[in-house]
Design a protein around this motif. Structure first.
Motif, mmCIF file in Angstrom:
data_model
loop_
_atom_site.group_PDB
_atom_site.id
_atom_site.type_symbol
_atom_site.label_atom_id
_atom_site.label_comp_id
_atom_site.label_asym_id
_atom_site.label_seq_id
_atom_site.Cartn_x
_atom_site.Cartn_y
_atom_site.Cartn_z
ATOM 1 N N ASP A 104 17.002 -12.594 7.192
ATOM 2 C CA ASP A 104 16.637 -13.928 7.922
ATOM 3 C C ASP A 104 16.337 -14.959 7.025
ATOM 4 N N LEU A 105 15.536 -14.973 5.770
ATOM 5 C CA LEU A 105 15.139 -15.817 4.930
ATOM 6 C C LEU A 105 16.417 -16.340 4.440
ATOM 7 N N LEU A 106 17.540 -15.599 4.036
ATOM 8 C CA LEU A 106 18.813 -16.133 3.531
ATOM 9 C C LEU A 106 19.611 -17.071 4.518
ATOM 10 N N LEU A 107 19.527 -16.422 5.839
ATOM 11 C CA LEU A 107 20.257 -17.301 6.825
ATOM 12 C C LEU A 107 19.312 -18.663 6.828
ATOM 13 N N LEU A 108 18.104 -18.719 6.826
ATOM 14 C CA LEU A 108 17.310 -19.850 7.114
ATOM 15 C C LEU A 108 17.465 -20.726 6.012
ATOM 16 N N ALA A 109 17.494 -20.478 4.794
ATOM 17 C CA ALA A 109 17.728 -20.975 3.603
ATOM 18 C C ALA A 109 18.845 -21.683 3.299
ATOM 19 N N ARG A 110 19.965 -20.788 3.771
ATOM 20 C CA ARG A 110 21.243 -21.237 3.206
ATOM 21 C C ARG A 110 22.173 -21.079 4.747
ATOM 22 N N PRO A 111 21.762 -21.748 5.764
ATOM 23 C CA PRO A 111 22.352 -21.636 6.772
ATOM 24 C C PRO A 111 24.098 -22.111 6.805
ATOM 25 N N SER A 112 24.884 -21.067 7.239
ATOM 26 C CA SER A 112 26.270 -21.255 7.009
ATOM 27 C C SER A 112 26.845 -22.192 8.387
ATOM 28 N N PRO A 113 27.840 -22.880 8.198
ATOM 29 C CA PRO A 113 28.424 -23.544 9.386
ATOM 30 C C PRO A 113 28.975 -22.768 10.421
ATOM 31 N N PRO A 114 28.478 -23.154 11.662
ATOM 32 C CA PRO A 114 28.970 -21.967 12.701
ATOM 33 C C PRO A 114 30.458 -21.854 12.779
ATOM 34 N N HIS A 115 30.876 -20.458 13.054
ATOM 35 C CA HIS A 115 32.380 -20.425 13.576
ATOM 36 C C HIS A 115 32.322 -20.572 14.989
ATOM 37 N N LEU A 121 28.719 -17.761 28.447
ATOM 38 C CA LEU A 121 27.064 -17.763 28.472
ATOM 39 C C LEU A 121 26.767 -16.239 29.162
ATOM 40 N N THR A 122 27.262 -16.459 30.291
ATOM 41 C CA THR A 122 26.877 -15.179 31.025
ATOM 42 C C THR A 122 27.361 -13.746 30.794
ATOM 43 N N ILE A 123 28.403 -13.768 30.092
ATOM 44 C CA ILE A 123 28.758 -12.473 29.410
ATOM 45 C C ILE A 123 27.828 -12.122 28.513
ATOM 46 N N LEU A 124 27.713 -13.160 27.734
ATOM 47 C CA LEU A 124 26.698 -12.914 26.471
ATOM 48 C C LEU A 124 25.361 -12.440 26.859
ATOM 49 N N VAL A 125 24.981 -13.092 27.742
ATOM 50 C CA VAL A 125 23.493 -12.852 28.234
ATOM 51 C C VAL A 125 23.478 -11.398 28.961
ATOM 52 N N GLU A 126 24.364 -11.149 29.631
ATOM 53 C CA GLU A 126 24.536 -9.629 30.288
ATOM 54 C C GLU A 126 24.677 -8.674 29.420
ATOM 55 N N GLU A 127 25.322 -8.831 28.124
ATOM 56 C CA GLU A 127 25.424 -7.927 27.065
ATOM 57 C C GLU A 127 24.230 -7.653 26.532
ATOM 58 N N LEU A 128 23.415 -8.660 26.024
ATOM 59 C CA LEU A 128 22.043 -8.658 25.609
ATOM 60 C C LEU A 128 21.176 -7.765 26.606
ATOM 61 N N THR A 153 31.943 -22.698 29.589
ATOM 62 C CA THR A 153 31.704 -22.015 28.476
ATOM 63 C C THR A 153 31.155 -23.015 27.331
ATOM 64 N N VAL A 154 30.563 -22.482 26.402
ATOM 65 C CA VAL A 154 30.110 -23.382 25.334
ATOM 66 C C VAL A 154 31.182 -23.383 23.875
ATOM 67 N N ASP A 155 31.038 -23.891 22.927
ATOM 68 C CA ASP A 155 31.945 -23.925 21.870
ATOM 69 C C ASP A 155 30.767 -23.372 20.801
ATOM 70 N N ALA A 156 30.687 -22.219 20.467
ATOM 71 C CA ALA A 156 29.602 -21.453 19.794
ATOM 72 C C ALA A 156 30.064 -20.460 18.791
ATOM 73 N N ASP A 157 29.010 -20.308 17.853
ATOM 74 C CA ASP A 157 29.326 -19.011 17.155
ATOM 75 C C ASP A 157 28.376 -17.998 17.724
ATOM 76 N N SER A 239 22.423 -26.362 14.393
ATOM 77 C CA SER A 239 23.828 -26.486 13.800
ATOM 78 C C SER A 239 24.749 -26.529 14.975
ATOM 79 N N HIS A 240 24.269 -26.473 15.947
ATOM 80 C CA HIS A 240 25.262 -26.544 17.369
ATOM 81 C C HIS A 240 25.310 -28.039 17.966
ATOM 82 N N HIS A 241 24.386 -28.883 17.387
ATOM 83 C CA HIS A 241 23.996 -30.172 17.978
ATOM 84 C C HIS A 241 23.316 -30.152 19.223
#
Ligand SMILES: Nc1ncnc2c1ncn2[C@@H]1O[C@H](COP(=O)(O)OP(=O)(O)OP(=O)(O)O)[C@@H](O)[C@H]1O
Ligand SMILES: [Mg+2]
Length: 263
Positions: A104-115, A121-128, A153-157, A239-241
């Motif tokens: 988590d610390l690495l992700l926070l300190a060196r955030p990579s640009p989103p792919h 969204l609904t599919i992702l939420v149902e999965e979680l 839909t959203v354009d997201a990583d 990073s997703h504006h």
């Protein structure tokens, strides 16, 4: 106009006649309060970035020896043939926890640009939700869905979005140790071109004082917490504006609202 707390830059120039006799002085005062405060902010951001780099470097270096420690512990565990199994379990789970914090610390300190890719969204939420269904049921948590069918839909990583929503769901669950309602709303935002995802709970709530520190890395009120969850959420939304807002009332519950640009 009040000058209390203002920073002034003052220049004084003597005014003389052609024989050099002092006639007076010209005094020029400029309010540089805003400039100074901006310079201060830039310095703070630079300092934070430098600290982040240092933390990321250290975190990276800790990972390698940790991996070999884990390997040798597992070797010892195999040789111990079942004895001290409780100790081995604790050691391994604590090592895994360190590894998680470092990740988590690495992700926070060196955030990579989103792919980015098209994500429903609904599919992702149902999965979680499916992943946490059993746990929520055990805890007496009822999930209330409010999905707007027109939500685009959203354009997201996907990985980042999953992490963001998972952190919010876990926090909501932890806020309701004796059960309650967990609401998830997905709908077009009031602002054109944006989608809103709301995760709300009927849990313990957050005091106004703590609300100010929620997104600060390592801020936690939990005994077992690290305090990196929401800091990561903030960085992912940035990073997703998008935006992340929170409303809460102690004893009544909390709502986290994520606003993302739609595809
Ligand atoms: N839904 C919520 N209800 C009440 N308090 C919350 C909620 N979400 C976050 N908080 C408060 O914000 C703090 C920070 O949350 P954050 O997710 O960053 O860290 P954490 O959950 O404590 O630890 P972890 O790193 O394991 O996520 C929490 O300790 C808690 O006090
Ligand atoms: Mg958390």
């Amino acid at each position: 106009m009040t000058w209390r707390g203002a920073v002034l830059e003052v220049q004084a120039v003597p005014l003389r006649d052609n024989r050099g006799t002092m006639l007076g002085a010209i005094c020029l005062a400029r309010d540089v309060t805003q400039v100074r405060s901006m310079q201060e902010q830039v310095r703070r951001v630079e300092k934070l970035a430098a600290m982040g780099e240092l933390a990321a470097g250290a975190a990276h270096e800790i990972r390698n020896p940790l991996t070999s420690i884990r390997g040798f512990i597992q070797l010892l565990q195999a040789r111990a043939a079942g004895s001290h199994s409780d100790y081995f379990k604790i050691i391994l789970s604590e090592i895994d926890r360190i590894d998680e914090i470092i990740r988590d610390l690495l992700l926070l300190a060196r955030p990579s640009p989103p792919h980015r890719m098209e994500t429903t969204l609904t599919i992702l939420v149902e999965e979680l939700l499916l992943l946490h269904q059993a746990e929520f049921e055990r805890q007496g948590i009822a999930v209330v869905r409010d999905f707007n069918p027109n939500t685009a839909t959203v354009d997201a990583d996907v990985k980042m979005l999953r992490q963001l929503l998972l952190n919010l769901l876990i926090n909501a669950g932890q806020a309701m140790p004796y059960g309650g309602n967990l609401g998830i709303r997905i709908a077009p935002a009031a602002e054109e071109g944006y989608v809103v995802i709301e995760v709300s709970d009927t849990g313990v709530g957050i005091s106004p004082e703590n609300l100010k520190r929620l997104f600060v890395p390592f801020f936690t009120t939990k005994e077992e917490g690290t305090g990196l969850g929401l800091a990561l959420c903030y960085s992912i939304v940035q990073s997703h504006h998008g935006r992340i807002d929170v409303e809460s009332q102690v004893g009544l519950g909390t709502t986290f609202r994520v606003t993302l640009p739609r595809r």
